[in-house]
Scaffold this motif. Structure first.
Motif, PDB file in Angstrom:
ATOM      1  N   ALA A 233       0.831  -1.208   0.000  1.00  0.00           N
ATOM      2  CA  ALA A 233       0.000   0.000   0.000  1.00  0.00           C
ATOM      3  C   ALA A 233       0.864   1.257   0.000  1.00  0.00           C
ATOM      4  CB  ALA A 233      -0.920  -0.008   1.223  1.00  0.00           C
ATOM      5  N   LEU A 234       2.037   1.185   0.637  1.00  0.00           N
ATOM      6  CA  LEU A 234       2.917   2.348   0.704  1.00  0.00           C
ATOM      7  C   LEU A 234       3.677   2.576  -0.595  1.00  0.00           C
ATOM      8  CD1 LEU A 234       4.429   1.815   4.280  1.00  0.00           C
ATOM      9  CD2 LEU A 234       2.708   3.496   3.620  1.00  0.00           C
ATOM     10  N   VAL A 235       4.062   1.480  -1.264  1.00  0.00           N
ATOM     11  CA  VAL A 235       4.915   1.604  -2.442  1.00  0.00           C
ATOM     12  C   VAL A 235       4.120   1.839  -3.720  1.00  0.00           C
ATOM     13  CG1 VAL A 235       5.006  -0.807  -3.228  1.00  0.00           C
ATOM     14  CG2 VAL A 235       7.036   0.647  -3.425  1.00  0.00           C
ATOM     15  N   ALA A 236       2.816   1.543  -3.693  1.00  0.00           N
ATOM     16  CA  ALA A 236       2.003   1.654  -4.910  1.00  0.00           C
ATOM     17  C   ALA A 236       2.055   3.042  -5.556  1.00  0.00           C
ATOM     18  CB  ALA A 236       0.559   1.249  -4.617  1.00  0.00           C
ATOM     19  N   PRO A 237       1.869   4.146  -4.805  1.00  0.00           N
ATOM     20  CA  PRO A 237       1.943   5.470  -5.449  1.00  0.00           C
ATOM     21  C   PRO A 237       3.308   5.745  -6.068  1.00  0.00           C
ATOM     22  CG  PRO A 237       0.903   5.627  -3.289  1.00  0.00           C
ATOM     23  CD  PRO A 237       1.496   4.265  -3.377  1.00  0.00           C
ATOM     24  N   ALA A 238       4.381   5.388  -5.359  1.00  0.00           N
ATOM     25  CA  ALA A 238       5.719   5.603  -5.906  1.00  0.00           C
ATOM     26  C   ALA A 238       5.959   4.731  -7.129  1.00  0.00           C
ATOM     27  CB  ALA A 238       6.770   5.309  -4.838  1.00  0.00           C
ATOM     28  N   LEU A 239       5.439   3.511  -7.120  1.00  0.00           N
ATOM     29  CA  LEU A 239       5.601   2.611  -8.264  1.00  0.00           C
ATOM     30  C   LEU A 239       4.891   3.157  -9.484  1.00  0.00           C
ATOM     31  CD1 LEU A 239       6.845  -0.107  -9.049  1.00  0.00           C
ATOM     32  CD2 LEU A 239       4.664  -1.187  -8.479  1.00  0.00           C
ATOM     33  N   GLY A 240       3.743   3.818  -9.258  1.00  0.00           N
ATOM     34  CA  GLY A 240       3.024   4.415 -10.369  1.00  0.00           C
ATOM     35  C   GLY A 240       3.815   5.506 -11.058  1.00  0.00           C
ATOM     36  N   TRP A 241       4.665   6.202 -10.314  1.00  0.00           N
ATOM     37  CA  TRP A 241       5.550   7.209 -10.898  1.00  0.00           C
ATOM     38  C   TRP A 241       6.827   6.576 -11.443  1.00  0.00           C
ATOM     39  CZ3 TRP A 241       4.392  11.941 -12.301  1.00  0.00           C
ATOM     40  CH2 TRP A 241       3.354  12.625 -11.656  1.00  0.00           C
ATOM     41  N   PHE A 242       7.301   5.513 -10.787  1.00  0.00           N
ATOM     42  CA  PHE A 242       8.577   4.909 -11.178  1.00  0.00           C
ATOM     43  C   PHE A 242       8.539   4.377 -12.608  1.00  0.00           C
ATOM     44  CE2 PHE A 242      11.440   1.078 -11.072  1.00  0.00           C
ATOM     45  CZ  PHE A 242      12.629   1.794 -11.076  1.00  0.00           C
ATOM     46  N   VAL A 243       7.425   3.786 -13.012  1.00  0.00           N
ATOM     47  CA  VAL A 243       7.339   3.189 -14.354  1.00  0.00           C
ATOM     48  C   VAL A 243       7.525   4.233 -15.456  1.00  0.00           C
ATOM     49  CG1 VAL A 243       5.850   1.958 -15.968  1.00  0.00           C
ATOM     50  CG2 VAL A 243       5.993   1.211 -13.581  1.00  0.00           C
ATOM     51  N   PRO A 313      10.969   8.823  -7.357  1.00  0.00           N
ATOM     52  CA  PRO A 313      10.089   7.797  -6.779  1.00  0.00           C
ATOM     53  C   PRO A 313      10.450   7.445  -5.343  1.00  0.00           C
ATOM     54  CG  PRO A 313      10.655   7.218  -9.028  1.00  0.00           C
ATOM     55  CD  PRO A 313      11.503   8.396  -8.665  1.00  0.00           C
ATOM     56  N   VAL A 314      11.739   7.457  -5.010  1.00  0.00           N
ATOM     57  CA  VAL A 314      12.155   7.179  -3.631  1.00  0.00           C
ATOM     58  C   VAL A 314      11.623   8.252  -2.691  1.00  0.00           C
ATOM     59  CG1 VAL A 314      14.148   7.129  -2.081  1.00  0.00           C
ATOM     60  CG2 VAL A 314      14.187   5.815  -4.202  1.00  0.00           C
ATOM     61  N   ARG A 315      11.725   9.516  -3.092  1.00  0.00           N
ATOM     62  CA  ARG A 315      11.208  10.608  -2.256  1.00  0.00           C
ATOM     63  C   ARG A 315       9.685  10.529  -2.135  1.00  0.00           C
ATOM     64  NH1 ARG A 315      12.164  15.965  -4.248  1.00  0.00           N
ATOM     65  NH2 ARG A 315      11.607  16.604  -2.122  1.00  0.00           N
ATOM     66  N   LEU A 316       9.010  10.146  -3.207  1.00  0.00           N
ATOM     67  CA  LEU A 316       7.560   9.985  -3.143  1.00  0.00           C
ATOM     68  C   LEU A 316       7.181   8.858  -2.190  1.00  0.00           C
ATOM     69  CD1 LEU A 316       6.753  10.401  -6.939  1.00  0.00           C
ATOM     70  CD2 LEU A 316       5.945  11.905  -5.124  1.00  0.00           C
ATOM     71  N   PHE A 317       7.918   7.771  -2.239  1.00  0.00           N
ATOM     72  CA  PHE A 317       7.654   6.648  -1.346  1.00  0.00           C
ATOM     73  C   PHE A 317       7.817   7.050   0.114  1.00  0.00           C
ATOM     74  CE2 PHE A 317       9.646   3.218   1.144  1.00  0.00           C
ATOM     75  CZ  PHE A 317       8.559   2.357   1.231  1.00  0.00           C
ATOM     76  N   ALA A 318       8.852   7.848   0.380  1.00  0.00           N
ATOM     77  CA  ALA A 318       9.119   8.270   1.757  1.00  0.00           C
ATOM     78  C   ALA A 318       8.244   9.430   2.203  1.00  0.00           C
ATOM     79  CB  ALA A 318      10.595   8.645   1.901  1.00  0.00           C
ATOM     80  N   GLY A 319       7.402   9.955   1.294  1.00  0.00           N
ATOM     81  CA  GLY A 319       6.545  11.077   1.646  1.00  0.00           C
ATOM     82  C   GLY A 319       7.290  12.385   1.772  1.00  0.00           C
ATOM     83  N   GLU A 320       8.423  12.529   1.076  1.00  0.00           N
ATOM     84  CA  GLU A 320       9.251  13.722   1.186  1.00  0.00           C
ATOM     85  C   GLU A 320       9.087  14.679   0.010  1.00  0.00           C
ATOM     86  OE1 GLU A 320      13.141  12.095   1.483  1.00  0.00           O
ATOM     87  OE2 GLU A 320      12.843  11.254   3.490  1.00  0.00           O
ATOM     88  N   ALA A 321       8.227  14.352  -0.951  1.00  0.00           N
ATOM     89  CA  ALA A 321       8.059  15.193  -2.138  1.00  0.00           C
ATOM     90  C   ALA A 321       6.630  15.717  -2.210  1.00  0.00           C
ATOM     91  CB  ALA A 321       8.393  14.410  -3.408  1.00  0.00           C
ATOM     92  N   ALA A 322       6.493  16.988  -2.568  1.00  0.00           N
ATOM     93  CA  ALA A 322       5.171  17.574  -2.756  1.00  0.00           C
ATOM     94  C   ALA A 322       4.553  17.057  -4.052  1.00  0.00           C
ATOM     95  CB  ALA A 322       5.288  19.093  -2.797  1.00  0.00           C
ATOM     96  N   VAL A 323       3.247  17.277  -4.207  1.00  0.00           N
ATOM     97  CA  VAL A 323       2.531  16.741  -5.363  1.00  0.00           C
ATOM     98  C   VAL A 323       3.078  17.286  -6.675  1.00  0.00           C
ATOM     99  CG1 VAL A 323       0.275  16.583  -6.468  1.00  0.00           C
ATOM    100  CG2 VAL A 323       0.443  16.446  -3.976  1.00  0.00           C
ATOM    101  N   TRP A 324       3.504  18.554  -6.694  1.00  0.00           N
ATOM    102  CA  TRP A 324       3.955  19.170  -7.933  1.00  0.00           C
ATOM    103  C   TRP A 324       5.360  18.756  -8.339  1.00  0.00           C
ATOM    104  CZ3 TRP A 324       8.402  21.948  -7.329  1.00  0.00           C
ATOM    105  CH2 TRP A 324       8.703  22.374  -6.033  1.00  0.00           C
ATOM    106  N   GLU A 325       6.145  18.255  -7.408  1.00  0.00           N
ATOM    107  CA  GLU A 325       7.547  17.972  -7.695  1.00  0.00           C
ATOM    108  C   GLU A 325       7.765  16.904  -8.763  1.00  0.00           C
ATOM    109  OE1 GLU A 325      10.588  18.401  -4.532  1.00  0.00           O
ATOM    110  OE2 GLU A 325       8.873  18.267  -3.175  1.00  0.00           O
ATOM    111  N   PRO A 326       7.072  15.754  -8.717  1.00  0.00           N
ATOM    112  CA  PRO A 326       7.288  14.768  -9.787  1.00  0.00           C
ATOM    113  C   PRO A 326       6.865  15.285 -11.159  1.00  0.00           C
ATOM    114  CG  PRO A 326       5.441  14.127  -8.388  1.00  0.00           C
ATOM    115  CD  PRO A 326       6.148  15.239  -7.696  1.00  0.00           C
ATOM    116  N   LEU A 327       5.875  16.177 -11.206  1.00  0.00           N
ATOM    117  CA  LEU A 327       5.453  16.743 -12.490  1.00  0.00           C
ATOM    118  C   LEU A 327       6.566  17.605 -13.086  1.00  0.00           C
ATOM    119  CD1 LEU A 327       1.796  17.762 -11.545  1.00  0.00           C
ATOM    120  CD2 LEU A 327       2.536  15.748 -12.828  1.00  0.00           C
ATOM    121  N   VAL A 328       7.200  18.423 -12.239  1.00  0.00           N
ATOM    122  CA  VAL A 328       8.305  19.254 -12.709  1.00  0.00           C
ATOM    123  C   VAL A 328       9.483  18.383 -13.139  1.00  0.00           C
ATOM    124  CG1 VAL A 328       9.999  21.005 -12.042  1.00  0.00           C
ATOM    125  CG2 VAL A 328       7.618  21.218 -11.297  1.00  0.00           C
TER     126      VAL A 328
END
Length: 369
Positions: A233-243, A313-328
């Motif tokens: 459940a924790l890794v799913a959001p980061a995995l969605g960005w990792f691909v 993706p690692v930062r997203l998994f750890a909850g250290e990135a804001a929503v806009w950061e992966p988009l940038v």
């Protein structure tokens, strides 16, 4: 590829040529035993990383003890006990990670054993299990994601990126083989050079996507077998960005690998020209592995195109990135991919038919007209 006869045809001819080259690359590698052996090793490694740590466990756990009651509670547990004078000293050892946890007097009176366990971010299950009576656990710096889980995810993301990044060598080797056997002269007489490059990148990108899909299906199974079901459940959001990050990162590296292969004419010379590309693959791997606990460095790496596929993706998994950061970060990566492909197209066109020694990059750029 004889169906494409228009050397510089319109978009339809270019697309058809690209598709034919991509199909040829995919078929060639699906028939190779080495491809399946390599991918099988990756799958086995995924299961090993998930299962072996749980099955084998770690070394002796170090624990700080404050007072006689703590020493008595830890007697005979098999833990490495370090006696300290007071709670403050014990907490300092925990914060410096010299010990995994500390057993201290329970001044609140909530424990039947008269002690409490102090840990940094995660409840120390091995310490709690070793005590005869489970005491209360206080966390000095509670984390949403456990350190062990974080390290597992970082290792998997980094190794997958490393594997796919290095698999781009197949593009360089394929290009050199075609030049060395003079097959390239036949290919460019029927297929635009840029379509040949686009087809190679597209074909290997499709192979990468296929392997990522298989790994995405296998990962939940491996995590459950390793006792990490709650990690899904924790890794799913980061995995969605990792691909998507991984696919774009591969296209970027594939363009560089193609250029590397086009600059030489013999397999023997390929090794001397791949140093920079290998560095572009290895540097993000070691950077994220070594600086995973340094928030500043990891943030910088998450915006650098060659390392963002792992770091963000690692930062997203750890909850250290804001929503806009992966988009940038993805926008920067996509823009770099476009520039890299355009650059590779020009250099590839200027160097593909060169059959002498190693061609300088500047000369290859100027040869394309």
């Amino acid at each position: 590829m004889t169906g494409v006869t228009e050397r510089d045809g319109g978009s339809g001819g270019f697309a058809a040529a690209t598709r034919l080259v991509a199909e040829r690359e995919v078929r060639t590698f699906l028939r190779a035993k080495g491809f399946w052996i390599g991918f099988g090793v990756v799958l086995v490694g995924l299961f090993a990383m998930s299962i072996l740590p749980t099955a084998l466990g770690g070394g002796t756990t170090r624990v700080a003890a404050v007072g006689e009651r703590a020493a008595e509670a830890l007697a005979g547990t098999g833990l490495e006990v370090r006696a300290v004078d007071d709670v403050a000293a014990a907490e300092a050892l925990v914060r410096s990670e010299e010990v995994e946890a500390a057993v201290v007097p329970d001044t609140a009176g909530g424990s039947a054993a008269g002690v409490r366990v102090v840990a940094l971010a995660d409840p120390p299950t091995d310490v709690v299990a070793a005590l005869r009576t489970a005491p209360p656990v206080d966390l000095l710096d509670p984390a949403e994601v456990g350190q062990g889980q974080r390290q597992l995810v970082i290792m998997v993301f980094a190794l997958v990126f490393l594997m796919f990044g290095m698999s781009g060598t197949a593009i360089a080797q394929s290009t050199v083989t075609e030049k060395q056997t003079r097959i390239v002269e036949i290919l460019v007489s029927t297929v635009p050079v840029r379509a040949l490059l686009a087809g190679k990148i597209a074909g290997h990108s499709l192979l990468t996507i296929g392997q990522v899909v298989v790994l995405a299906v296998a990962a939940p199974v491996a995590l459950r077998l390793g006792g990490h079901a709650e990690l899904l459940a924790l890794v799913a959001p980061a995995l969605g960005w990792f691909v998507p990050f991984l696919v774009l990162g591969f296209v970027l590296l594939a363009a560089v690998w193609a250029v590397t292969g086009s600059l030489v004419s013999r397999q023997e010379d390929l090794g001397s020209s791949t140093g920079l590309v290998v560095l572009l693959v290895m540097a993000p791997y070691f950077g994220v592995m070594f600086f995973s606990d340094n928030a500043t460095v990891l943030t910088v790496l998450s915006y650098v195109p060659f390392s963002s596929a792992i770091a963000m993706p690692v930062r997203l998994f750890a909850g250290e990135a804001a929503v806009w950061e992966p988009l940038v970060a993805m926008g920067l990566l996509a823009g770099t991919v476009v520039l890299a492909v355009l650059f590779a197209g020009r250099v590839y066109s200027g160097s593909l038919l060169h059959t002498g020694g190693k061609l300088a990059l500047a000369k290859a750029w100027s040869r394309d007209e």
